[in-house]
Enzyme design. Sequence first.
Site, PDB file in Angstrom:
ATOM      1  N   GLY A   1      47.144  43.075  43.394  1.00  0.00           N
ATOM      2  CA  GLY A   1      47.674  43.214  42.035  1.00  0.00           C
ATOM      3  C   GLY A   1      46.698  42.699  41.000  1.00  0.00           C
ATOM      4  O   GLY A   1      47.061  41.981  40.073  1.00  0.00           O
TER       5      GLY A   1
ATOM      6  N   SER B   1      44.857  44.501  38.898  1.00  0.00           N
ATOM      7  CA  SER B   1      44.557  45.430  37.808  1.00  0.00           C
ATOM      8  C   SER B   1      45.008  44.903  36.448  1.00  0.00           C
ATOM      9  O   SER B   1      44.470  45.305  35.421  1.00  0.00           O
ATOM     10  CB  SER B   1      45.215  46.793  38.087  1.00  0.00           C
ATOM     11  N   ARG B   2      46.004  44.022  36.446  1.00  0.00           N
ATOM     12  CA  ARG B   2      46.554  43.562  35.166  1.00  0.00           C
ATOM     13  C   ARG B   2      46.926  42.086  35.257  1.00  0.00           C
ATOM     14  O   ARG B   2      46.963  41.499  36.333  1.00  0.00           O
ATOM     15  CB  ARG B   2      47.810  44.369  34.821  1.00  0.00           C
TER      16      ARG B   2
ATOM     17  N   SER C   1      48.048  49.087  42.434  1.00  0.00           N
ATOM     18  CA  SER C   1      49.025  50.012  42.980  1.00  0.00           C
ATOM     19  C   SER C   1      48.991  51.323  42.205  1.00  0.00           C
ATOM     20  O   SER C   1      48.686  52.373  42.747  1.00  0.00           O
ATOM     21  CB  SER C   1      50.412  49.361  42.929  1.00  0.00           C
TER      22      SER C   1
ATOM     23  N   VAL D   1      51.176  46.878  48.677  1.00  0.00           N
ATOM     24  CA  VAL D   1      51.190  45.714  49.572  1.00  0.00           C
ATOM     25  C   VAL D   1      52.407  45.698  50.494  1.00  0.00           C
ATOM     26  O   VAL D   1      52.412  44.988  51.503  1.00  0.00           O
ATOM     27  CB  VAL D   1      51.124  44.371  48.802  1.00  0.00           C
TER      28      VAL D   1
ATOM     29  N   ASN E   1      48.865  38.072  44.972  1.00  0.00           N
ATOM     30  CA  ASN E   1      49.355  37.968  43.596  1.00  0.00           C
ATOM     31  C   ASN E   1      50.300  39.101  43.215  1.00  0.00           C
ATOM     32  O   ASN E   1      51.120  38.940  42.315  1.00  0.00           O
ATOM     33  CB  ASN E   1      48.146  37.940  42.651  1.00  0.00           C
TER      34      ASN E   1
ATOM     35  N   TYR F   1      64.239  38.142  42.871  1.00  0.00           N
ATOM     36  CA  TYR F   1      62.917  37.575  42.585  1.00  0.00           C
ATOM     37  C   TYR F   1      62.825  36.118  43.066  1.00  0.00           C
ATOM     38  O   TYR F   1      61.850  35.710  43.699  1.00  0.00           O
ATOM     39  CB  TYR F   1      62.685  37.675  41.078  1.00  0.00           C
TER      40      TYR F   1
ATOM     41  N   ALA G   1      64.701  34.646  45.341  1.00  0.00           N
ATOM     42  CA  ALA G   1      64.754  34.595  46.810  1.00  0.00           C
ATOM     43  C   ALA G   1      63.367  34.901  47.383  1.00  0.00           C
ATOM     44  O   ALA G   1      62.895  34.222  48.304  1.00  0.00           O
ATOM     45  CB  ALA G   1      65.778  35.580  47.347  1.00  0.00           C
TER      46      ALA G   1
ATOM     47  N   LYS H   1      60.419  34.564  45.861  1.00  0.00           N
ATOM     48  CA  LYS H   1      59.433  33.541  45.508  1.00  0.00           C
ATOM     49  C   LYS H   1      59.671  32.228  46.262  1.00  0.00           C
ATOM     50  O   LYS H   1      58.714  31.522  46.594  1.00  0.00           O
ATOM     51  CB  LYS H   1      59.443  33.300  43.993  1.00  0.00           C
TER      52      LYS H   1
ATOM     53  N   ILE I   1      54.116  32.653  31.753  1.00  0.00           N
ATOM     54  CA  ILE I   1      52.735  33.013  31.421  1.00  0.00           C
ATOM     55  C   ILE I   1      52.753  34.312  30.623  1.00  0.00           C
ATOM     56  O   ILE I   1      53.498  35.238  30.960  1.00  0.00           O
ATOM     57  CB  ILE I   1      51.901  33.221  32.718  1.00  0.00           C
TER      58      ILE I   1
HETATM   59  N1  LIG Z   1      53.945  36.283  34.095  1.00  0.00           N
HETATM   60  C1  LIG Z   1      54.629  35.208  34.451  1.00  0.00           C
HETATM   61  O1  LIG Z   1      55.160  34.496  33.619  1.00  0.00           O
HETATM   62  C2  LIG Z   1      54.763  34.856  35.891  1.00  0.00           C
HETATM   63  C3  LIG Z   1      55.455  33.689  36.210  1.00  0.00           C
HETATM   64  C4  LIG Z   1      55.578  33.304  37.542  1.00  0.00           C
HETATM   65  C5  LIG Z   1      55.027  34.068  38.522  1.00  0.00           C
HETATM   66  N2  LIG Z   1      54.365  35.212  38.226  1.00  0.00           N
HETATM   67  C6  LIG Z   1      53.809  35.976  39.322  1.00  0.00           C
HETATM   68  O2  LIG Z   1      52.439  36.219  39.117  1.00  0.00           O
HETATM   69  C7  LIG Z   1      52.080  37.462  39.733  1.00  0.00           C
HETATM   70  C8  LIG Z   1      51.394  38.355  38.706  1.00  0.00           C
HETATM   71  O3  LIG Z   1      52.316  38.590  37.645  1.00  0.00           O
HETATM   72  P1  LIG Z   1      51.881  39.239  36.249  1.00  0.00           P
HETATM   73  O4  LIG Z   1      52.694  38.594  35.225  1.00  0.00           O
HETATM   74  O5  LIG Z   1      50.424  39.254  36.144  1.00  0.00           O
HETATM   75  O6  LIG Z   1      52.458  40.730  36.475  1.00  0.00           O
HETATM   76  P2  LIG Z   1      52.008  42.110  35.825  1.00  0.00           P
HETATM   77  O7  LIG Z   1      51.237  41.879  34.586  1.00  0.00           O
HETATM   78  O8  LIG Z   1      53.250  42.925  35.808  1.00  0.00           O
HETATM   79  O9  LIG Z   1      51.000  42.691  36.957  1.00  0.00           O
HETATM   80  C9  LIG Z   1      51.473  42.949  38.254  1.00  0.00           C
HETATM   81  C10 LIG Z   1      50.327  43.380  39.126  1.00  0.00           C
HETATM   82  O10 LIG Z   1      50.830  43.603  40.450  1.00  0.00           O
HETATM   83  C11 LIG Z   1      50.460  44.907  40.875  1.00  0.00           C
HETATM   84  N3  LIG Z   1      51.473  45.452  41.799  1.00  0.00           N
HETATM   85  C12 LIG Z   1      52.801  45.640  41.583  1.00  0.00           C
HETATM   86  N4  LIG Z   1      53.380  46.163  42.679  1.00  0.00           N
HETATM   87  C13 LIG Z   1      52.411  46.316  43.616  1.00  0.00           C
HETATM   88  C14 LIG Z   1      52.378  46.806  44.956  1.00  0.00           C
HETATM   89  N5  LIG Z   1      53.481  47.239  45.568  1.00  0.00           N
HETATM   90  N6  LIG Z   1      51.184  46.820  45.608  1.00  0.00           N
HETATM   91  C15 LIG Z   1      50.064  46.378  45.011  1.00  0.00           C
HETATM   92  N7  LIG Z   1      50.028  45.904  43.745  1.00  0.00           N
HETATM   93  C16 LIG Z   1      51.188  45.874  43.056  1.00  0.00           C
HETATM   94  C17 LIG Z   1      50.318  45.710  39.630  1.00  0.00           C
HETATM   95  O11 LIG Z   1      49.451  46.798  39.913  1.00  0.00           O
HETATM   96  P3  LIG Z   1      49.516  48.230  39.112  1.00  0.00           P
HETATM   97  O12 LIG Z   1      49.562  47.948  37.671  1.00  0.00           O
HETATM   98  O13 LIG Z   1      48.239  48.886  39.566  1.00  0.00           O
HETATM   99  O14 LIG Z   1      50.740  48.941  39.603  1.00  0.00           O
HETATM  100  C18 LIG Z   1      49.696  44.681  38.690  1.00  0.00           C
HETATM  101  O15 LIG Z   1      48.303  44.594  38.897  1.00  0.00           O
HETATM  102  C19 LIG Z   1      53.349  38.047  40.297  1.00  0.00           C
HETATM  103  O16 LIG Z   1      53.466  37.718  41.670  1.00  0.00           O
HETATM  104  C20 LIG Z   1      54.421  37.343  39.501  1.00  0.00           C
HETATM  105  O17 LIG Z   1      55.645  37.295  40.185  1.00  0.00           O
HETATM  106  C21 LIG Z   1      54.226  35.629  36.919  1.00  0.00           C
END
Ligand SMILES: NC(=O)c1ccc[n+]([C@@H]2O[C@H](COP(=O)([O-])OP(=O)(O)OC[C@H]3O[C@@H](n4cnc5c(N)ncnc54)[C@H](OP(=O)(O)O)[C@@H]3O)[C@@H](O)[C@H]2O)c1
Lengths: 247, 77
Positions: free
Chosen positions: A12, A14-15, A37, A64, A90, A155, A157, A159, A188
């Site tokens: 993950g 890409s973003r 993805s 994944v 991630n 989510y 469960a 995490k 974040i």
């Molecule tokens: N943002 C927060 O506040 C926060 C807080 C706690 C935990 N987290 C955790 O941190 C991690 C990253 O979150 P984020 O905020 O950066 O999310 P995001 O901006 O929505 O980015 C999610 C990333 O995961 C990829 N992805 C989603 N489903 C996938 C799959 N089935 N296979 C491979 N890649 C996949 C997406 O790829 P594509 O775009 O290519 O589909 C994207 O690169 C996550 O595990 C999230 O639960 C985030």
Amino acid sequence: MKLQGKNALVTGASRGIGREIAIELARQGANVAVNFSGSEQSANEVVEEIRSIGCKAFAIQANVADSDSVTEMVKKTIEQFGTIDILVNNAGITRDNLLMRMKEDEWDAVIDTNLKGVFLCTKAVTRQMMKQRSGRIINISSIVGVSGNPGQANYVAAKAGVIGLTKTTAKELATRGITVNAVAPGFITTDMTDKLSEDLKAEMLKQIPLGSLGEPKDIANAVVFLASDDSRYMTGQTLHIDGGMVM
Amino acid sequence: MADVLERVTKIIVDRLGVEESQITLEASFKEDLGADSLDVVELVMELEDEFGMEISDDDAEKISTVGDAVNYIKSNA
Ligand SMILES: NC(=O)c1ccc[n+]([C@@H]2O[C@H](COP(=O)([O-])OP(=O)(O)OC[C@H]3O[C@@H](n4cnc5c(N)ncnc54)[C@H](OP(=O)(O)O)[C@@H]3O)[C@@H](O)[C@H]2O)c1
């Protein structure tokens, strides 16, 4: 540079947080396999940025939650880089709903990507890391996996499951020089949190002692620490990077 | 194929640090040769590499003695 010549796979990437992790690992000298993805364009941008830093990178599409594509992704990474020193699990999604309203497919989608995905990727790199007698696995959990959060049963469960998986993997692989730790981010600023309503954000802010949302860089810094020699004497731990939300 | 036992023996000696004399076809990796579960997984991985074959998880679970490993390799390589 703390990670000179190391090879990393970030899911993950890409973003959002994954993107920042991939770039920060490269700033520390690591080559990075950039998994995505759906967002191919964004993944290619991350690859370009890493190359401009002077490290090797390539984009690799894989879901994944699908074991065949995970196996293929890990195989390609080893072909390209020769080793896998660092795996960052991630990739993650949300499908929020109240428990009473939550549909089975919302539950399944989040468990599959956020928990099973970590299992599959970890399993796939283990063979290589065991042979190397070294490796770093870093799982991105969430602070709500520790505290619970209404509207996020699936989510939370997943995490919380990641934290348990981190501890067990750490115990199983410790004798082979592989450490496994988790990072639990609080709030974040990414696409994931941009989706939330202003009201909800204001409400969350009140619960953060340090008084602001975190940046992806805050998480990336913790990942660099866990990927480097600086953390050699810790495994099975979960670092809370959450502005003090949960103590 | 005559040297299968020899090649398997060498891998076991290297991996588990046991004496060659301890290795018999009946010897169990865990009971007799001091391996833990992870050692057995690693042994199977090395056998795969040595003999250029893939051993499925289901088959790997059935390999618990030196003889099991040798027989598996002889009938599948
Ligand atoms: N943002 C927060 O506040 C926060 C807080 C706690 C935990 N987290 C955790 O941190 C991690 C990253 O979150 P984020 O905020 O950066 O999310 P995001 O901006 O929505 O980015 C999610 C990333 O995961 C990829 N992805 C989603 N489903 C996938 C799959 N089935 N296979 C491979 N890649 C996949 C997406 O790829 P594509 O775009 O290519 O589909 C994207 O690169 C996550 O595990 C999230 O639960 C985030």
